[in-house]
Design an enzyme around this catalytic site. Structure first.
Site, PDB file in Angstrom:
ATOM      1  N   LEU A 414      -9.109   2.173  -5.148  1.00  0.00           N
ATOM      2  CA  LEU A 414     -10.385   2.513  -4.534  1.00  0.00           C
ATOM      3  C   LEU A 414     -11.477   1.818  -5.321  1.00  0.00           C
ATOM      4  O   LEU A 414     -11.363   1.651  -6.544  1.00  0.00           O
ATOM      5  CB  LEU A 414     -10.626   4.031  -4.556  1.00  0.00           C
ATOM      6  CG  LEU A 414      -9.686   4.912  -3.731  1.00  0.00           C
ATOM      7  CD1 LEU A 414     -10.042   6.388  -3.938  1.00  0.00           C
ATOM      8  CD2 LEU A 414      -9.756   4.563  -2.248  1.00  0.00           C
ATOM      9  N   ASP A 415     -12.548   1.394  -4.631  1.00  0.00           N
ATOM     10  CA  ASP A 415     -13.695   0.836  -5.344  1.00  0.00           C
ATOM     11  C   ASP A 415     -14.168   1.820  -6.401  1.00  0.00           C
ATOM     12  O   ASP A 415     -14.031   3.039  -6.242  1.00  0.00           O
ATOM     13  CB  ASP A 415     -14.849   0.564  -4.375  1.00  0.00           C
ATOM     14  CG  ASP A 415     -14.583  -0.611  -3.456  1.00  0.00           C
ATOM     15  OD1 ASP A 415     -13.653  -1.376  -3.743  1.00  0.00           O
ATOM     16  OD2 ASP A 415     -15.307  -0.742  -2.460  1.00  0.00           O
ATOM     17  N   MET A 416     -14.756   1.301  -7.445  1.00  0.00           N
ATOM     18  CA  MET A 416     -15.255   2.155  -8.521  1.00  0.00           C
ATOM     19  C   MET A 416     -16.187   3.242  -7.985  1.00  0.00           C
ATOM     20  O   MET A 416     -16.109   4.399  -8.408  1.00  0.00           O
ATOM     21  CB  MET A 416     -16.004   1.296  -9.545  1.00  0.00           C
ATOM     22  CG  MET A 416     -16.574   2.073 -10.724  1.00  0.00           C
ATOM     23  SD  MET A 416     -17.391   0.964 -11.882  1.00  0.00           S
ATOM     24  CE  MET A 416     -17.860   2.125 -13.173  1.00  0.00           C
ATOM     25  N   THR A 418     -16.294   4.541  -4.989  1.00  0.00           N
ATOM     26  CA  THR A 418     -15.683   5.377  -3.959  1.00  0.00           C
ATOM     27  C   THR A 418     -14.860   6.484  -4.601  1.00  0.00           C
ATOM     28  O   THR A 418     -14.087   6.230  -5.533  1.00  0.00           O
ATOM     29  CB  THR A 418     -14.786   4.535  -3.037  1.00  0.00           C
ATOM     30  OG1 THR A 418     -15.549   3.462  -2.486  1.00  0.00           O
ATOM     31  CG2 THR A 418     -14.205   5.371  -1.910  1.00  0.00           C
TER      32      THR A 418
END
Length: 568
Positions: A414-416, A418
């Site tokens: 997951l994106d940082m 998110t």
């Protein structure tokens, strides 16, 4: 001196109650200071009211009622403001734009470029015209009908040669078979007759080879003649291309030498020097033409002290990258980071917040665990894997908690920014099994996002190919030529207070896919709240991996996990 500077703009409202910052703005990640906001709003009012020039920003009649300007292709632009203090201690601001506006480098109210290549006495115009003439010459050569004719002739002769030689080879094979059959039927003949026939068959074999060689020589001569005709034009094309390349490179290097950038210590460096340690040692196109370097250069040359700065987008969004009208954006990395690194040397600048670990002291909740997998609820602003400057991450925490686990642990990311559900594999075999589920798209992922606007439709599919922005990593661009396929299905959940909750189902897993598909004008055209890359910064990015459904790698049992976001 500066108090008479026509480009030193006074504030139209009182700023006495606004405290000055201790440090200058870190240009690559910031929240606009109140002084920068006031200066930006004042500049935006000027853009709405000025009549000195006409440019179609794609805002209908909001900025320019001129009919002629509306016929031009709409092009939005980045603008910048730099709040400065003059020698008399007065606060004001400078304004700049990136690139050109209304086909001009210099406009009233704005600081000039670091180097004006469009000025009458500039070498650029005359040398660029030489390159232009070579381009016209090249176009004429490449459109010469004889070029197509000679290419077709060469192809035809080459194909005919291949066919003729292939037929002769086939005939040689048949002749060889015939001679072999004769050799097998020599019984009953005298020794002298057998010898005579054998000599004749050897002569025939040699003759076949001689004919093949002669055939090759004949066709080679025809191919050579045809190729010479083609080369007569192709060589001219190569010569013009090479001459144009040399002139272009020379002009580029000459331009780089003209772009000299100051810092507060009075040190000057040109583009070639600044980008010497960059990955390809070459400044990218339009380096030095952005608003931020222009503003700082003018301030240093005119003994103005920089206080704060901000840049905003004005006009219609570009086709590929995401820029929203009036939104603030950081300076780009590819073009501006090396330049501003030099220009800000010697100044007290805000610390880079990206070097600070926001996950320090934050717990990593585990919602399910067995001998094979772990399901976690990753907090926002928490890395999935170690970054360049921060090692604390889901991976490092899981490695510490499960020291006997094997394999890469991380199955997906997951994106940082998110938050939400991630599955962790505790062995190499389990990781392989789970990765295959993701590849086969048998895993169901549902995200919930709060977007900045009210959706009128209930659901839809977004298909916009994505690639990295080479000039501004890690941002992504929509690119139909080089982008990778990216598809998202979405469903509206609820509308409240001008925002919309949506469920997002990514069918592919591209970097920043949901963020770009939400913000892009061909997507939802509404950025996710708190998106500091494609929208506006808030306390957090309102994007959460809410549901994860997969098959257990050992039992093959279907398992579904769901955790609500803190913004629902």
């Amino acid at each position: 001196m500066s108090q008479f500077d026509p480009l030193f703009n006074q504030f139209n409202e009182s700023i006495a109650d606004i405290s000055l910052p201790e440090n200058f703005t870190f240009p690559f990640y910031y929240q606009p200071h109140p002084l920068a906001v006031i200066a930006s709003e004042q500049l935006q009012l000027h853009l709405l009211q000025q009549t000195d020039w006409h440019h179609n920003f794609g805002l209908e009649d909001k900025t320019n009622p001129c009919q002629q300007a509306q016929l031009l292709k709409p092009i939005g632009k980045m603008f910048g403001v730099l709040v400065v203090k003059n020698l008399q201690g007065e606060l004001g601001y400078l304004a700049a734009f990136s690139g050109k506006i209304a086909e001009q480098n210099i406009l009233p109210h704005f600081v000039p470029p670091v180097f004006d290549m469009l000025s009458k006495d500039s070498f650029f115009k005359s040398e660029y015209e030489q390159i232009n003439q070579l381009s016209h010459q090249l176009k004429k050569l490449e459109s010469d009908p004889r070029l197509t004719e000679f290419e077709q002739d060469l192809n035809a002769v080459t194909q005919a040669a291949e066919q003729a030689i292939a037929l002769h080879r086939q005939q040689m094979i048949e002749n060889r078979k015939s001679r072999k059959a004769k050799r097998n039927n020599l019984a009953g003949l005298s020794e002298a007759e057998q010898k005579s026939i054998s000599i004749e068959m050897s002569r025939q074999s040699v003759e076949d080879k001689h004919q093949l060689n002669a055939l090759k020589r004949d066709w080679d001569a025809q191919i050579k003649q045809s190729k010479q005709q083609l080369d007569s034009i192709a060589d001219q094309i190569d010569e013009v291309k090479q001459a144009r390349k040399q002139l272009s490179n020379a002009l580029q290097q000459k331009l780089f030498a003209q772009y000299n950038f100051l810092n507060i210590k009075g040190e000057s460096r040109d583009l070639s020097d600044i980008f010497h340690d960059a990955p390809n040692h070459q400044p990218p196109a339009a380096a030095g033409e952005c608003a931020a370097p222009k503003l700082l250069q003018y301030a240093f040359k005119n003994r103005l002290t920089p206080v704060v700065m901000a840049e905003f987008w004005w006009g219609e969004s570009p086709k590929s990258e995401i820029k929203q009208h009036q939104n603030y954006y950081p300076a780009c990395h590819g073009k501006c980071r090396p330049i501003l690194g030099h220009m800000l040397d010697g100044m007290k600048v805000d610390e880079n917040p990206l070097l600070t670990n926001p996950a320090e002291g934050v717990e990593l909740p585990i919602i399910y665990q067995d001998d094979y997998i772990v399901i976690i609820n990753k907090p926002a602003e928490f890395l999935s894997v170690p970054g360049k400057n921060i090692t604390d991450s889901v991976f490092s925490r899981m490695k510490q908690k499960f020291p006997n686990a094997t394999g890469p642990l991380i199955v997906h990311r997951l994106d940082m920014s998110t938050s939400g559900l991630m599955v962790i594999a505790l062995s190499k075999e389990v990781n392989k099994h789970l990765v295959q589920q993701f590849i086969n798209r048998t895993v169901t992922k549902r995200y919930i996002a709060k977007i900045d606007g009210e959706l009128s439709t209930e659901s839809g599919t977004i298909s916009l190919p994505l690639r990295v922005d080479l000039d501004d990593r890690p941002k992504q661009l929509v690119c139909y030529e080089y982008g990778k396929h990216a598809e998202t299905f979405w469903q509206k959940v609820a509308v409240k207070n001008g925002n919309t909750l949506v469920h997002l189902y990514p069918k592919t897993g591209r970097t920043h896919q949901l963020r770009v598909h939400s913000a892009h004008h061909d997507g939802l055209h509404m950025p996710i709240l708190g998106d500091d890359l494609y929208g506006k910064t808030e306390k957090r990015l309102h994007l959460h991996a809410q549901l994860l459904s997969l098959h257990h790698p050992h039992t093959n049992q279907s398992m579904t996990f769901e955790v609500n976001a803190d913004f629902e």
